[in-house]
Scaffold this active site. Structure first.
Site, PDB file in Angstrom:
ATOM      1  N   LYS A  54       0.855  -1.292   0.016  1.00 52.96           N
ATOM      2  CA  LYS A  54       0.173   0.030   0.144  1.00 52.96           C
ATOM      3  C   LYS A  54       0.886   1.145  -0.069  1.00 52.96           C
ATOM      4  O   LYS A  54       1.716   1.314   0.683  1.00 52.96           O
ATOM      5  CB  LYS A  54      -0.955   0.041   1.188  1.00 52.96           C
ATOM      6  CG  LYS A  54      -1.786  -1.162   1.304  1.00 52.96           C
ATOM      7  CD  LYS A  54      -2.944  -1.046   0.180  1.00 52.96           C
ATOM      8  CE  LYS A  54      -3.932  -0.033   0.433  1.00 52.96           C
ATOM      9  NZ  LYS A  54      -4.798   0.121  -0.790  1.00 52.96           N
ATOM     10  N   GLU A 107       6.760 -10.485   3.612  1.00 48.66           N
ATOM     11  CA  GLU A 107       8.195 -10.273   3.754  1.00 48.66           C
ATOM     12  C   GLU A 107       8.295  -8.960   4.168  1.00 48.66           C
ATOM     13  O   GLU A 107       8.362  -8.011   3.562  1.00 48.66           O
ATOM     14  CB  GLU A 107       9.110 -10.628   2.552  1.00 48.66           C
ATOM     15  CG  GLU A 107       8.692 -11.961   2.124  1.00 48.66           C
ATOM     16  CD  GLU A 107       9.014 -12.284   0.639  1.00 48.66           C
ATOM     17  OE1 GLU A 107       9.027 -11.101  -0.029  1.00 48.66           O
ATOM     18  OE2 GLU A 107       9.316 -13.223   0.163  1.00 48.66           O
ATOM     19  N   GLN A 121      -1.927  -5.261  -1.561  1.00 47.29           N
ATOM     20  CA  GLN A 121      -3.284  -5.381  -2.312  1.00 47.29           C
ATOM     21  C   GLN A 121      -2.799  -6.419  -3.331  1.00 47.29           C
ATOM     22  O   GLN A 121      -1.736  -6.449  -3.697  1.00 47.29           O
ATOM     23  CB  GLN A 121      -3.625  -4.075  -3.060  1.00 47.29           C
ATOM     24  CG  GLN A 121      -2.386  -3.406  -3.571  1.00 47.29           C
ATOM     25  CD  GLN A 121      -2.693  -2.095  -4.053  1.00 47.29           C
ATOM     26  OE1 GLN A 121      -3.718  -1.487  -4.280  1.00 47.29           O
ATOM     27  NE2 GLN A 121      -1.824  -1.019  -4.093  1.00 47.29           N
TER      28      GLN A 121
END
Length: 192
Positions: A101, A129, A148
């Site tokens: 994001k 990660e 996303q």
């Protein structure tokens, strides 16, 4: 071809793409937001002298669970594994890519180092990660938007979807952050 919000909703409604739990409010113009789960895998750096992808190193990481209303604090320069709250299931003709994001990226949070691609046929929680590139600690809240998923329509269904065993399926059905299983199919070409 990148799939639009209209087609994402169509695939979710028909069950071809499954996100469990699913929330229609998470659908964006060309992606679906995913949320952070409560489990994290921390590296115990004192257990091994180095990391070797060829070797199984079962004590390299340990699982930590935080309470639903408690943040996990990721310190500057720290790297941990997390997972999506949503279980993702893809058909044999759709692949996905995990992206961060932008609002979190602007705070210094990286959601994946290199493994953002999700094969057709995959089913499981996506391991994240997580790295803090900022100079201050970052609070990671369970249930908050962390990334996303973008979906891609393949030109034709894959002959061997992930999970079929033909190309490996080490992470099929994973729940929570899953440590590396690179030793199971380690390959090294001898270069002279």
């Amino acid at each position: 071809m990148l799939i639009s919000d209209r087609d994402i909703r169509r695939h979710l409604d028909s069950g071809r793409v499954r996100l469990e739990p699913s929330d229609p409010a998470m659908v964006q113009p060309a992606s679906v937001d995913v949320r952070l789960d409560r489990w994290f895998r921390l590296f115990d750096n004192h257990k091994y002298a180095h990391i070797d992808p060829e070797q199984e190193q079962p004590e390299l990481t340990r699982l930590v669970e935080v309470a639903p209303d408690e943040p996990f604090v990721l310190h500057p320069g720290e790297f941990v594994l997390g997972a999506t709250y949503e279980k993702v299931t893809l058909p044999d003709d759709i692949a996905a890519r995990l992206e961060g994001k932008s609002s979190l990226g602007r705070l210094g949070l990286l959601t994946h180092s290199t493994a953002g691609f999700i094969d057709p046929g995959f089913s499981g929680h996506v391991t994240l990660e997580l790295s803090n590139m900022a100079t201050l600690p970052i609070k990671l809240w369970p249930g908050s938007k962390v990334g996303q998923l973008c979906f891609f329509q393949l030109s034709s269904p894959t002959e061997h979807p992930y999970g079929s065993g033909a190309y490996g399926n080490r992470y099929q059905g994973q729940r929570g952050p899953t440590a590396s299983r690179s030793h199971l199919n380690f390959h090294r070409t001898v270069i002279e």
